[in-house]
Design a protein around this motif. Structure first.
Motif, mmCIF file in Angstrom:
data_model
loop_
_atom_site.group_PDB
_atom_site.id
_atom_site.type_symbol
_atom_site.label_atom_id
_atom_site.label_comp_id
_atom_site.label_asym_id
_atom_site.label_seq_id
_atom_site.Cartn_x
_atom_site.Cartn_y
_atom_site.Cartn_z
ATOM 1 N N ALA A 3 0.831 -1.206 0.000
ATOM 2 C CA ALA A 3 0.000 0.000 0.000
ATOM 3 C C ALA A 3 0.863 1.253 0.000
ATOM 4 N N VAL A 4 1.969 1.217 0.723
ATOM 5 C CA VAL A 4 2.890 2.358 0.748
ATOM 6 C C VAL A 4 3.522 2.550 -0.623
ATOM 7 N N ARG A 5 3.911 1.481 -1.266
ATOM 8 C CA ARG A 5 4.499 1.569 -2.605
ATOM 9 C C ARG A 5 3.517 2.162 -3.602
ATOM 10 N N LYS A 6 2.289 1.724 -3.556
ATOM 11 C CA LYS A 6 1.275 2.243 -4.474
ATOM 12 C C LYS A 6 0.988 3.710 -4.198
ATOM 13 N N THR A 7 0.982 4.088 -2.926
ATOM 14 C CA THR A 7 0.734 5.477 -2.570
ATOM 15 C C THR A 7 1.857 6.379 -3.054
ATOM 16 N N LEU A 8 3.100 5.933 -2.923
ATOM 17 C CA LEU A 8 4.250 6.743 -3.303
ATOM 18 C C LEU A 8 4.603 6.653 -4.785
ATOM 19 N N GLN A 9 3.927 5.803 -5.522
ATOM 20 C CA GLN A 9 4.245 5.621 -6.930
ATOM 21 C C GLN A 9 4.060 6.949 -7.675
ATOM 22 N N GLY A 10 5.133 7.416 -8.289
ATOM 23 C CA GLY A 10 5.094 8.658 -9.030
ATOM 24 C C GLY A 10 5.430 9.886 -8.201
ATOM 25 N N TRP A 11 5.538 9.752 -6.894
ATOM 26 C CA TRP A 11 5.801 10.890 -6.017
ATOM 27 C C TRP A 11 7.185 10.862 -5.373
ATOM 28 N N LYS A 12 7.884 9.742 -5.484
ATOM 29 C CA LYS A 12 9.168 9.608 -4.784
ATOM 30 C C LYS A 12 10.183 10.650 -5.236
ATOM 31 N N THR A 13 10.279 10.903 -6.522
ATOM 32 C CA THR A 13 11.249 11.875 -7.039
ATOM 33 C C THR A 13 10.941 13.267 -6.512
ATOM 34 N N TYR A 14 9.662 13.621 -6.482
ATOM 35 C CA TYR A 14 9.274 14.940 -5.984
ATOM 36 C C TYR A 14 9.574 15.082 -4.497
ATOM 37 N N ILE A 15 9.315 14.038 -3.739
ATOM 38 C CA ILE A 15 9.581 14.075 -2.303
ATOM 39 C C ILE A 15 11.081 14.226 -2.040
ATOM 40 N N VAL A 16 11.887 13.461 -2.749
ATOM 41 C CA VAL A 16 13.346 13.548 -2.573
ATOM 42 C C VAL A 16 13.857 14.919 -2.998
ATOM 43 N N GLY A 17 13.320 15.449 -4.089
ATOM 44 C CA GLY A 17 13.733 16.774 -4.551
ATOM 45 C C GLY A 17 13.406 17.862 -3.548
ATOM 46 N N ILE A 18 12.221 17.817 -2.994
ATOM 47 C CA ILE A 18 11.819 18.814 -2.001
ATOM 48 C C ILE A 18 12.659 18.690 -0.738
ATOM 49 N N ILE A 19 12.928 17.460 -0.320
ATOM 50 C CA ILE A 19 13.773 17.258 0.866
ATOM 51 C C ILE A 19 15.188 17.788 0.620
#
Length: 65
Positions: A3-19
């Motif tokens: 469920a976590v993988r599906k939720t983060l699918q497509g958003w991981k790059t944006y999250i890492v970039g913002i961090i």
């Protein structure tokens, strides 16, 4: 975990970039890095997020065909 993988699918790059941007701004405010490092990190993060958006757009167009 799936469920976590599906939720983060497509958003991981944006999250890492913002961090990364937030992290470099904090280190700049602390005095641990120079403005050149801030500019380079922010530019690289924005470029990575832009490339990710482009890849997703092409992938969506390919799936629609």
């Amino acid at each position: 975990m799936e469920a976590v993988r599906k939720t983060l699918q497509g958003w991981k790059t944006y999250i890492v970039g913002i961090i990364a941007i937030l992290g470099v701004l904090v280190t700049f405010a602390d005095g641990s890095c120079e403005i050149g490092t801030v500019i380079q990190t922010v530019a690289t993060s924005i470029l990575a997020m832009t490339v990710r958006a482009g890849v997703q757009k092409v992938q969506d167009a390919t799936d629609a065909e």
